[in-house]
Motif scaffolding. Sequence first.
Motif, mmCIF file in Angstrom:
data_model
loop_
_atom_site.group_PDB
_atom_site.id
_atom_site.type_symbol
_atom_site.label_atom_id
_atom_site.label_comp_id
_atom_site.label_asym_id
_atom_site.label_seq_id
_atom_site.Cartn_x
_atom_site.Cartn_y
_atom_site.Cartn_z
ATOM 1 N N ILE A 89 0.867 -1.176 0.000
ATOM 2 C CA ILE A 89 0.000 0.000 0.000
ATOM 3 C C ILE A 89 0.902 1.224 0.000
ATOM 4 N N GLU A 90 0.755 2.038 -1.012
ATOM 5 C CA GLU A 90 1.563 3.240 -1.092
ATOM 6 C C GLU A 90 0.788 4.409 -0.503
ATOM 7 N N THR A 91 1.507 5.178 0.289
ATOM 8 C CA THR A 91 0.872 6.376 0.829
ATOM 9 C C THR A 91 1.008 7.476 -0.216
ATOM 10 N N PRO A 92 -0.001 8.296 -0.332
ATOM 11 C CA PRO A 92 0.076 9.372 -1.324
ATOM 12 C C PRO A 92 1.202 10.327 -0.957
ATOM 13 N N PRO A 93 1.844 10.901 -1.949
ATOM 14 C CA PRO A 93 2.925 11.848 -1.646
ATOM 15 C C PRO A 93 2.377 13.070 -0.916
ATOM 16 N N VAL A 94 3.198 13.607 -0.047
ATOM 17 C CA VAL A 94 2.822 14.811 0.690
ATOM 18 C C VAL A 94 3.079 16.010 -0.215
ATOM 19 N N ALA A 95 2.131 16.908 -0.236
ATOM 20 C CA ALA A 95 2.295 18.118 -1.061
ATOM 21 C C ALA A 95 3.439 18.956 -0.492
ATOM 22 N N PRO A 96 4.250 19.515 -1.370
ATOM 23 C CA PRO A 96 5.333 20.376 -0.880
ATOM 24 C C PRO A 96 4.765 21.571 -0.120
ATOM 25 N N LEU A 97 5.517 22.032 0.854
ATOM 26 C CA LEU A 97 5.113 23.223 1.594
ATOM 27 C C LEU A 97 5.158 24.419 0.648
ATOM 28 N N SER A 98 4.155 25.252 0.730
ATOM 29 C CA SER A 98 4.169 26.473 -0.076
ATOM 30 C C SER A 98 5.182 27.440 0.537
ATOM 31 N N GLN A 99 5.580 28.437 -0.238
ATOM 32 C CA GLN A 99 6.526 29.428 0.285
ATOM 33 C C GLN A 99 5.925 30.150 1.492
ATOM 34 N N ALA A 100 4.616 30.406 1.452
ATOM 35 C CA ALA A 100 3.959 31.076 2.582
ATOM 36 C C ALA A 100 4.014 30.196 3.835
ATOM 37 N N GLU A 101 3.754 28.886 3.671
ATOM 38 C CA GLU A 101 3.826 27.969 4.816
ATOM 39 C C GLU A 101 5.249 27.897 5.358
ATOM 40 N N LEU A 102 6.212 27.813 4.452
ATOM 41 C CA LEU A 102 7.610 27.739 4.860
ATOM 42 C C LEU A 102 8.032 29.016 5.588
ATOM 43 N N ASP A 103 7.610 30.166 5.078
ATOM 44 C CA ASP A 103 7.928 31.437 5.728
ATOM 45 C C ASP A 103 7.321 31.503 7.125
ATOM 46 N N GLN A 104 6.067 31.058 7.245
ATOM 47 C CA GLN A 104 5.394 31.078 8.546
ATOM 48 C C GLN A 104 6.096 30.141 9.533
ATOM 49 N N LEU A 105 6.437 28.933 9.080
ATOM 50 C CA LEU A 105 7.144 27.990 9.948
ATOM 51 C C LEU A 105 8.513 28.530 10.349
ATOM 52 N N THR A 106 9.201 29.169 9.410
ATOM 53 C CA THR A 106 10.512 29.750 9.711
ATOM 54 C C THR A 106 10.380 30.803 10.801
ATOM 55 N N ASP A 107 9.394 31.679 10.681
ATOM 56 C CA ASP A 107 9.163 32.708 11.703
ATOM 57 C C ASP A 107 8.868 32.074 13.060
ATOM 58 N N GLN A 108 8.038 31.023 13.063
ATOM 59 C CA GLN A 108 7.699 30.345 14.312
ATOM 60 C C GLN A 108 8.926 29.658 14.914
ATOM 61 N N LEU A 109 9.738 29.053 14.063
ATOM 62 C CA LEU A 109 10.952 28.396 14.551
ATOM 63 C C LEU A 109 11.895 29.409 15.185
ATOM 64 N N ILE A 110 12.105 30.524 14.520
ATOM 65 C CA ILE A 110 12.990 31.551 15.083
ATOM 66 C C ILE A 110 12.446 32.030 16.422
ATOM 67 N N GLU A 111 11.147 32.263 16.482
ATOM 68 C CA GLU A 111 10.514 32.709 17.733
ATOM 69 C C GLU A 111 10.779 31.701 18.855
ATOM 70 N N LYS A 112 10.623 30.413 18.555
ATOM 71 C CA LYS A 112 10.834 29.372 19.573
ATOM 72 C C LYS A 112 12.308 29.220 19.932
ATOM 73 N N LEU A 113 13.191 29.299 18.933
ATOM 74 C CA LEU A 113 14.623 29.185 19.213
ATOM 75 C C LEU A 113 15.093 30.327 20.109
ATOM 76 N N LYS A 114 14.445 31.474 19.992
ATOM 77 C CA LYS A 114 14.804 32.622 20.820
ATOM 78 C C LYS A 114 14.327 32.473 22.264
ATOM 79 N N THR A 115 13.608 31.387 22.577
ATOM 80 C CA THR A 115 13.188 31.149 23.963
ATOM 81 C C THR A 115 14.192 30.277 24.708
#
Length: 120
Positions: free
Chosen positions: A7-33
């Motif tokens: 059984i093959e799992t469907p491929p995961v859609a690539p993260l959009s640039q907006a999603e990646l930017d949002q995650l990057t901002d959240q990661l930086i915010e958390k790393l700064k804690t």
Amino acid sequence: MDDGSTIETPPVAPLSQAELDQLTDQLIEKLKTVYDPEIPVDIYELGLIYKVDISDEKDVAVEMTLTAPGCPVAGEMPGWVQDAIMEIPGIRSATVELVFDPPWDPSRMSDEAKLQLNMF
């Protein structure tokens, strides 16, 4: 009945640039804690984070260093970083690897960190 097919799992859609930017901002915010207990500056501003990879499945892999290999919190800090990252909604996993090449030096600090430590 097992016909030998997989059984093959469907491929995961690539993260959009907006999603990646949002995650990057959240990661930086958390790393700064996360702080080195001996220095009143967060690990992000100190320049201890060398690399952050985010997969389309939202697995986060971090390469970081310490201000010195003999840092007393060497065994604990990766866990602190991992815990902070896992607070971000939607992150599936986080791994943190300590690396010492290249060695950290004060030139990796942000201007904000240098200002906080009166290094100008």
